[in-house]
Every structure is written in C-alpha cells, then in structure tokens.
Design a protein around this motif. Structure first.
Motif, PDB file in Angstrom:
ATOM      1  N   GLU A  10      -8.549 -22.944  -6.936  1.00  0.00           N
ATOM      2  CA  GLU A  10      -8.167 -24.346  -6.481  1.00  0.00           C
ATOM      3  C   GLU A  10      -6.668 -24.130  -5.697  1.00  0.00           C
ATOM      4  O   GLU A  10      -6.449 -24.722  -4.599  1.00  0.00           O
ATOM      5  N   ILE A  55     -17.525 -24.754  -0.182  1.00  0.00           N
ATOM      6  CA  ILE A  55     -17.020 -25.808  -0.708  1.00  0.00           C
ATOM      7  C   ILE A  55     -17.264 -26.979  -0.334  1.00  0.00           C
ATOM      8  O   ILE A  55     -17.144 -27.418   1.117  1.00  0.00           O
ATOM      9  N   TYR A  69     -15.759 -30.706  -8.975  1.00  0.00           N
ATOM     10  CA  TYR A  69     -15.895 -29.978  -7.726  1.00  0.00           C
ATOM     11  C   TYR A  69     -17.229 -29.464  -7.468  1.00  0.00           C
ATOM     12  O   TYR A  69     -18.018 -29.055  -8.205  1.00  0.00           O
ATOM     13  N   GLN A  88     -16.843 -30.397  -1.785  1.00  0.00           N
ATOM     14  CA  GLN A  88     -15.553 -31.191  -1.986  1.00  0.00           C
ATOM     15  C   GLN A  88     -14.981 -30.772  -3.049  1.00  0.00           C
ATOM     16  O   GLN A  88     -15.286 -30.246  -3.868  1.00  0.00           O
ATOM     17  N   ILE A  89     -13.566 -30.867  -2.894  1.00  0.00           N
ATOM     18  CA  ILE A  89     -12.603 -30.315  -3.990  1.00  0.00           C
ATOM     19  C   ILE A  89     -11.363 -31.429  -4.518  1.00  0.00           C
ATOM     20  O   ILE A  89     -10.279 -31.289  -4.640  1.00  0.00           O
ATOM     21  N   ARG A 130     -15.630 -28.157 -12.937  1.00  0.00           N
ATOM     22  CA  ARG A 130     -14.404 -27.690 -12.912  1.00  0.00           C
ATOM     23  C   ARG A 130     -14.259 -26.667 -13.979  1.00  0.00           C
ATOM     24  O   ARG A 130     -14.712 -26.617 -14.875  1.00  0.00           O
ATOM     25  N   SER A 179     -21.812 -28.703  -9.397  1.00  0.00           N
ATOM     26  CA  SER A 179     -20.395 -29.312  -9.713  1.00  0.00           C
ATOM     27  C   SER A 179     -19.856 -29.052 -10.894  1.00  0.00           C
ATOM     28  O   SER A 179     -20.639 -29.108 -11.884  1.00  0.00           O
ATOM     29  N   LEU A 181     -13.434 -24.802  -9.940  1.00  0.00           N
ATOM     30  CA  LEU A 181     -13.880 -24.451  -9.121  1.00  0.00           C
ATOM     31  C   LEU A 181     -14.688 -23.305  -8.982  1.00  0.00           C
ATOM     32  O   LEU A 181     -15.785 -22.992  -8.406  1.00  0.00           O
TER      33      LEU A 181
END
Lengths: 300, 300, 300, 300
Positions: free
Chosen positions: B240, A277, A285, A279-280, A237, A235, A239
């Motif tokens: 994203e 993915i 993420y 979850q975004i 950021r 996880s 993504l």
C-alpha cells in the motif's frame, strides 16, 4: 426493473425478478451515488444537505432458477450503455491518499460522454478527451450466511471495481444460496487501474447480461475469462494478501485444468503471468492475476 | 568491463570506469546468480555445494563526470542483448507464496531464448513458447550515506524488477553522490508483473545505455519515460505504501509540469492513470504509476 | 438459555431473551468449537469426521429494552466461571505463522483448570502451570445493515479476543439496532496478547454481566474502562490500520472528555499511552490503545 | 567520548574507542536531535533555520576486542542517567497518524525530569506528572555489508525504540563484523509502547553498559533478557511481518534451549506469551515477543 435500497448482498433480500439459465436480460442501474449528484446541485451541496445518500446501490437481486450452493454462475457481459454525463468525486475519508496531501473541499467533476469518448474537465479550464473504458463496478451474488454491504468486495463478488468486468468478457461467481441472488450496479464510463481517488467516471447505465449456470462447478473466488486471458479476482486487506490469494487461485486453476505441477504453474506465472491492482480504495482491495490463453493452449 | 562482487550500491564502492554525459556505452552483466546456475549443475546442487553465491551482482559502478547531488541522471536504454539460455529458480525463503502452499525442493528451469522468443519448459514435458520481454532488473546509483544491498530497491533505484525498464525507454535516477556511481545487472528475458516466484527468466546480457545529465533537476524517486507514457517508480513495504508513494510522486509531477491542481491530478489519475505492481518479492515492493502523454498533451 | 447456531451478529437474528437496563444476568456459553472437541475424540478426529463444526457460537441475542441506534451499551463483566478443562488447537489455515514453518498435523491440547491455575501439557511430558487469565473472546451487538460472522471483530464488537474484556472491567458497545441484540461466547481461561496460534485455552463458561444503557452516547468503536485505564478497541487489516484507528479513537476521547488539543493528546499518548496487539489471527486484527486514568485525573 | 556525525551503522565507520569483553564503560549520548532543540529556540525555529539537523546521532562505534562474525554481543544496561529536560516533537512527515487528522504546525514540548518523574506540559496550562520510563532508543552493531541509517532498526539493532532496552536488562546483538562496532544514543526519559507521534521524551544521557562476548553464539535478531522474561525483538514492514518474525524467533529459541516441539512452543506462546508493539513510526516497525522465565523453568 426496480432498484434495491438497502445496499447489501444477502440471503434475506427479496428478489425483484427471476431468470432461467441461458436467458439474457437488461438491467438498469443507478450510478454509485444513486444518481443524486448532478451539475445543478453538486457533491458539496449534497453532503451539506444532510439528505440520505444511497451508498453504492445495486439493482436486484435476481433469482436464477436452478442455482444452488456449489454451482458457479457464469455471467456474460453482453452490452453496457451509459448516460451522457458521469460524475467523479472526492469522497471525504475515502481514497488512497486520504490524508497524504493537502486537504481539499469535497469536489465533484462532471464528464461528458459521447461517441465512445469521455471529456474530463480540469481546473485549468481545458477538458481532457479519453476513450471510454466501460465497466461494471459492483456485481455479485448473496453470500451463504453473512450480509455484506455493496461497497465491499469479497468471495461473492461485490464492489470489485475491476476493469476486466466489461463487454465481451465472462464473469464466474460462486453460488452460495438457492437462486444465487444476483445484483449489479456502479457502472463506470472510465476508470484507471487502482481507482486511486475512490471514484471513476460514475454513470447511470443499462446493462445486458446473459446468465449461464455451471452445475456442481465449485469455485472459491470470482474468475473472469476474456477472449485472450483467464483471470482470478481476489479481495482482501492488506494488498499483499489480495495478491497472494489471486495468484494462489490462478495456480489452482492451472493445476486443475491444465495438469501442471503446482511449482510449475507458480514459475510460469512469474515469467509470463501478470498481477494487477484493480482497486485500492474499498473496504477490501482487489487484485487480478491473469495469463494468456495462447500460452496455455500449447499444453493441450 | 569487470563486475562488482560486494553486491551493494554505496558511496564507498570504487568506480570501474567513467563516462561523459552524452556518451553511450555497453555494459556486460552476469545474471542474478552470477552465472553459476547451469544445466550441468543446477540450483539444488549449487545450494548444496556450500559455494558462495553472488547475490544479484551488478556491473559498476560507473562514474559520470560532472554528476553532483541534486542532479538527475537520465539513462536511455538503447539495446538489450541476452544469452541463449536463461534460468528461473524457486529460491527457498523467497517468493510471494513462500509457505502458502505445499513445499517443493529447490527447482531451476532453463529456457531457450531465440529469435525473440522464450521457450519455457514445463513439468508435462512440453515447453511453452512466449515472446521475450527484455528488461533490466537492477539499475541504480549510490545513495547519499547508506550502503544498500543490490537485492533491495529504493529511491536510488536498485532491484526495481520493473518491466518498463526496457529498450526505447528512459530511466531518471536522483544523483546523491559525486559521479552518481551508476551500476546495472540482473537482466530478464521474460518476467510477469509481480515476478511472483521471485525470479524471471534470468540471463547474462550485454546492455547498451546512453547517459544524460540533467543539472539541478531534483527528483525524489526514479521515473520512467516511454514513447507513450510518463511513470513514477516507488518501492516500500507494505505494498500500500509503495502504491501511495508512486501515485503521490506522479501527482507532484503533474502539478509541477502540467500546472494541474493537486486534487485535479489525483482525480485524473483515478479515471485515466494506472497503478501496477512491478514486483512483490524483494525486500521492498515496487509499484509503477503511469499516465499517457497523449492525454497530457491536451493541456499544452 | 439456549445458544445461537447460525454464528452471526445481525439485525435478523431472533432474540432469545430480553433484559432491562440495570439488570444483571448469567449467560452460559459453549467454547469456540461448540464443545465438540474432547479428550475422548480430539481435534483431528473431529476434522476427519466431516461433522459440522459450530464456528465460534455465541449465546444470544439478548434484547435490551429501550436500546436504540445512537446509544451506547455499557456491559459490566461481573464474573466469569469456567469449566475444569479447556482446549487449545492448531486450526489448519489459521494462525499467525500459517505456512511459515514446518507443517504439523491438526493438534489439540487439553488443559486442566483448577484453583485459578491452568495446567498446560507439553510434548515433553511435563505440564506448565500458569495463572488463569479469564476473558470473553467474542462479545458484541448487531450491526446496522450487515450480518457479520461471529469470527470477525469490527465496530459492533464480535471476536475481539481482547484480554481486557475481563472481570471488573466495563465494555462499551455502539448500539445500531433497536434492542441492541447482544450476544457473547468464546471464553478463554488463558490467552497471550496476539493469540498467535489462533486459539487460547478455549473453555465452556458461565458469565455474569450487568447491562447499562447510555442514552444518546454515540461511539464509533468499542471502548473499555478498567479501574485504572481507559481504552479503545479497534479492528482492521492491515495491523497498521487497526493501530491507527485505536489511537485516533483514543485521541478523540481525550479531546472530547479532557479538553486537550488534538496534537496534545497525540503527544501524550506517544510518551505515556500504550498500544497493544489483542489478536493477529482473526479476519480483522484487533488493537487496544490505552492510557492510565491517574494521569488524566491531573487535568480535572 | 566523541559522537558520530554521519548517523549510520556500518563496517566503514572508524571506531572511537575499544573495550575488552567484561569491561563496563560510560557512554555520553546526545538526544535524537543532536541536542539542538531547546526552549530558547524551539523546533519550529530549528526547522526554519535551515541548519543541518543530526538525525538520530549515536555515540561510537566502540570496537569490542575479540568479537567476530558469528558471535553474540551481550550488553548489560547497568545505569541510565538523563538530563533534567527532555523534548517531545511532532516531526513533519513522521508519526503513526501522519495525515490522519487536522494538520498542526511543528510542535515541541519540553518536559522537566526530576526525582524519577517527568512533568509533561499540556495545552491546557497544566502539566501531567508521570514516572520516568528510562530506555535506550538506538543501540546496535555494524551490519555485514550494508551501511544503515541510525533511524532504521533491523537485525543489527539500531533504532529499536523498545521499552525493554532498560536498566537491569541484557540485550543480545548478532556480531557481523570484526570488533562488532557498537554504538548507542537516542535515550528516552519516557515513551509509550508504539511511540505513536514519533518521539518520546528525548533526552541527553549518560549510559553505563557492560560488554560480554558469547563466542560462537549465532543469533539472527536482537534478543533481550530481563530478570523475569526472555524476548525477541524483530523489525520489518508491514507490522504483521515484524510480528511473525518475532514469534518465529522466540519459537526457535524455545525449541533450541527448552527442547519443545515447534508446534508446542507455538501453542504455548498463544496461551501464555505476549507480542507487543515497540514502535510503529520508524522505517521498519519493531515488535517484541516474550514469555516469562518462571513458566519455562518448569521444563528444566
């Protein structure tokens, strides 16, 4: 078993129970809103009431006897039972498309759950019936020095919102404090990869898990093993970084356990592995990288 | 049918053939390196030779009679036949983990392809056998005013590297110039979601496609229809933004064709749709958003 | 005044002193490595020694009498005095270009600091003389429920690494716990916007600050006021989100205090405001958005 | 001198004039909307009229005699004269905060420009007077094989929207086709770093530039030299990648021309160089990395 109301994973949170490695227990969990959004008083009313909302409560922490920093906690998801009604909500300021299309008032939808199916209501008056996809949204242990809100996923687990955290699979978590301090909550009766609006079919649940302790098994990030695949769960950021981390962790796993060269593992994942993915929408993420065990077994 | 050597999609490229809507044709395609990386002279030698490398050549363009801006071109992937050997390469300066781990010399690996299986060699002397996942990596039409390199995916299609561009599925492309100017190439015998090292099992191929023209059907981005699902395919950086675009396009599709409210479609995708990474290595990243037709059929 | 060794901002850390609003105090601070990297035993040796490295220690926390959640703490930076030697280091796994160019061994460089100038040594045997740019790298208060490592910047302040946190300026921080629990450290004798390799000229320091309390002044993110400008300071990943947050916060400030319409403030910032990268190396990236007071004074 | 109406940079666009190296010429340029947004008929009306809008027109291309791929074109910005009125507009679907705050109707604002000052109107009935910041928004040459819309910045220059492309500075562009095919337009009377709403004070202009040809001087990305600084100008998404590219290009410049080691240049930029956001609204984002010549002169 009682539920935690400060909504964090941290070394300072007092355990509500303890277990021995090898033990199987049942854990009762609120839904991600602390069960306060109900058909009789929906999301909009709750938001307007000014009432304090539990933000992603978890049940725990549970002290695992013998767990120490540097160990891995292996959690077998034995069974997930859910309530007969789940809620899906558009949370203001949350969700992948926040601001990307016309504004809507806070909306909550209540799905009926029965016989392995979810009945999801639509604005056209018809419901859509779909099979359940049971999963545990938030599951983790205490980080070493930080205290992290339960809405955030990271190395300690947390709000992974990963479909593969489900019955029959095993989740590995890195132990960072004595006793591990495990907790879970935020169960979903259904969720798509991405969880794009920010919620799945959020539901109170009773979860049966078995705890196993791998002494001295040092891992950096959560891992999952299903009957067919091995997976890393990272996880971050942006993504892209979550994806890079998940692929790198899986390459390291292949190098360590299957004796592949680093470039070899990288190329194998490019032709036969998958990144996806989870979850975004959360503060970091979550991406899963995976490969089928059947392919790897050919290397033994 | 000859192959294009300037490696762009653009209105100025001269067509090599023309077809009528409804027609099915066979297209021969080089692999993504223009077939010049071979076991006798591998990737490292090619790079050192200074020889010009075709960068992702496509076959075409093909002029579709009657196609005009504002139409959609629907391409049915009827059949993909591939050669018996494919190449996977680490391209310097390319790939998700570029710079993230120890440097390796340029590497190329040759897989044998037979009876629906790919035999992928590893550094441990053993090969891994996996089922083929045949797909067309690069497929598109000419953009309206820009001329775009074939390594780049965008609204016109291009280097989508999307697993779902495969036999039995239909790809929709937005027509932006008279005749559409369709081309394809860069076929893969196998690829994982993400195509993380930058290449799949790259292979020369013979592809059979059927062209259909939807007059006045205006779409913004490529779409795919499989027997079971509808999908949108969007490309952008950061990842994203590619994800947001794909989800927004699919919401628009659900609103237009299934009369759902926007927020309704959004929530439906959150609990029952899936977003997935096609590739995260090209100049723009590609994401697919999808939902099962069986769910949507309940709305009819 | 002693220094904190758990390297976090959090409600559970025990205060080492207390101050009254209006009071000015001096705070002694280690450099970001806890002063253990020295010419006699440089960075490489420290890394190899296995000795525990303080990761960005701060001095504090300091309990501000009367501070309560919902207040703003205004900190005037009165004076920054630094040692005569500072260190700049390449930290493995850290820095904007990590992995983007040829690997180098861990490097540390020691600059002499005298008479307002920094003498920075180069590999060519010559030093480059530049004016000091004194600034406080890490400065903040305790968050409400989370405990956050001092290397991370966020709403509570933290590792902002922002050039404008300097003598003559005022920093506003949102109070989230009783007493605010202020701390600072990580002073730089010089740093460029971006702090691209991950460190500036890191230096032990003596900092004089004056505390002011704005009761009931609720702010979301840190703000800075210089004699000429007002600024918002937001941290997130990706860098785009940090930029969006900083601009949005500044628009909100203009709307609240200068009675501009939202779109008006937005357009004004587009033609006359500036966004700038403070640092792009920490766990969240920091961006400052600013506008000159002289322009705003015309609205009074 | 006429203006181009297909709004692209590309090898296929027919030159409207030719110059010799060493020559100085005057170029007349529309504003970014092709001068069609005027007080008598503002932005909203233009959008509703359905009239075709020139999207960022440029004047050119100009064929530079003797320019060949592998050369650098050095363009001295000698003078920028602007009209007495400029327009700032909120363009639907464009701008950093698109969707992040309450929707507004399309808005255009007309600033008066006189005696080196811009008078920018606000919704409160008062105007804000600010000094002009004259700059050329779009300036570039033809790419090698692609044809790129004038709204996009990249290696060939294009829509850089960089404040430092201004009077007294020299811009270096990499020549990729015979004759270079230079063009410019999109002049701003004022713009903040970031250009956050998507437009500055957009204005028709008369620009005087001098062309110089550096035979065999191969550069990858645009560079700028001011009397005080050297700078690299790189464009990409995400913003992190634009920043990485700009810093890496500047490091390469320092290594090549000032004989620093790579790590040395990197650390120097960390303590004494600056990275800055030029714009964060165009199809790729633009970042400038810079360092003062005075520091570098100490290495000679």
């Amino acid at each position: 078993m009682t539920q935690q109301d400060d909504c964090v994973f941290g070394a300072n949170v007092k355990p509500i129970a303890s277990v021995l490695p090898g033990e199987t227990i049942e854990i009762e969990a609120y839904d991600c809103f602390g069960d306060i959004v109900r058909p009789q008083r929906d999301w909009k009313e709750v938001l307007e009431s000014g009432e304090e909302i539990f933000e992603n409560p978890v049940t725990g922490p549970i002290y695992v006897e013998g767990a120490e920093p540097g160990d891995a906690l292996a959690v077998d998801i034995v069974e997930i039972q859910v309530a007969e009604r789940g809620v899906t909500a558009l949370v203001p300021g949350f969700g992948l498309l926040e601001g990307w299309f016309s504004q809507v008032p806070p909306v909550s939808k209540f799905s009926e759950i029965k016989d392995g199916e979810v009945s999801f209501p639509t604005s056209r008056g018809k419901s859509i019936i779909m099979p359940v996809r049971l999963m545990i949204g938030t599951i983790g242990v205490a980080p070493a020095t930080e205290t992290i809100a339960t809405v955030t996923p990271s190395k300690h687990g947390g709000n992974l919102d990963t479909l593969e955290v489900t019955t029959g699979n095993r989740l590995y978590l890195p132990v960072s404090v004595k006793g591990a301090l495990f907790a879970l909550g935020d169960v979903h009766a259904a969720q798509g990869c991405g969880e794009v609006c920010g919620t799945g079919v959020e539901v109170p649940a009773l979860v049966k898990v078995k705890f196993n302790l791998l002494k001295g098994k040092k891992i950096e990030w959560p891992r999952i093993e299903s009957p067919d695949e091995i997976m890393t769960v990272c996880s971050a950021r942006p993504l892209e970084d979550a994806t890079r981390l998940a692929v790198r962790e899986l390459i390291r796993w292949l190098v360590a356990d299957y004796e592949l060269e680093e470039y070899d593992a990288y190329m194998l994942l490019s032709v036969a592995g998958d990144v996806g993915i989870s979850q975004i929408v959360d503060p970091a993420y979550t991406v899963v990288a995976k490969i089928r065990k059947q392919l790897l077994s050919q290397l033994r």
